[in-house]
Motif scaffolding. Sequence first.
Motif, short mmCIF file in Angstrom:
data_model
loop_
_atom_site.label_atom_id
_atom_site.label_comp_id
_atom_site.label_asym_id
_atom_site.label_seq_id
_atom_site.Cartn_x
_atom_site.Cartn_y
_atom_site.Cartn_z
N THR A 33 52.53 2.43 20.48
CA THR A 33 51.48 2.39 21.50
C THR A 33 52.07 2.26 22.90
N LYS A 37 51.37 4.98 25.86
CA LYS A 37 50.72 4.57 27.12
C LYS A 37 51.54 4.97 28.34
N PRO A 60 44.77 1.41 14.77
CA PRO A 60 44.64 0.82 16.11
C PRO A 60 45.12 1.73 17.25
N LEU A 62 44.43 4.89 17.40
CA LEU A 62 43.52 6.03 17.45
C LEU A 62 42.87 6.26 18.82
N PRO A 63 42.38 5.22 19.51
CA PRO A 63 41.78 5.49 20.82
C PRO A 63 42.73 6.20 21.78
N ARG A 64 43.98 5.80 21.80
CA ARG A 64 44.95 6.46 22.68
C ARG A 64 45.23 7.88 22.22
N VAL A 66 43.15 9.85 20.79
CA VAL A 66 42.00 10.64 21.21
C VAL A 66 42.11 10.98 22.69
N GLU A 67 42.51 10.01 23.52
CA GLU A 67 42.71 10.26 24.95
C GLU A 67 43.73 11.38 25.17
N ARG A 70 42.46 14.82 24.44
CA ARG A 70 41.52 15.35 25.44
C ARG A 70 42.21 15.78 26.73
#
Length: 71
Positions: A33, A37, A60, A62-64, A66-67, A70
């Motif tokens: 992560t 980031k 955990p 996954l949100p990053r 997805v970012e 996109r």
Amino acid sequence: MALKAADQHSQVQAARVLYEIEKKPDRVLPVYTGVLKDSNRSSWDAAITGVGEMGTAGVPALPRLVEIARM
């Protein structure tokens, strides 16, 4: 220890090997992560692969992910 190396590529490779041996996501997920980031994208592919190798333990991140998808 390679997980704390200044070089992100070395960190990710060490995390991948460590996870293969220990199967402890709490030890390697922070490495992945942290790399994901960072604005330096050179090690993103290896970090994404590492997260994928973790299976559901990598959720955990996954949100990053997805970012990144996109972008």
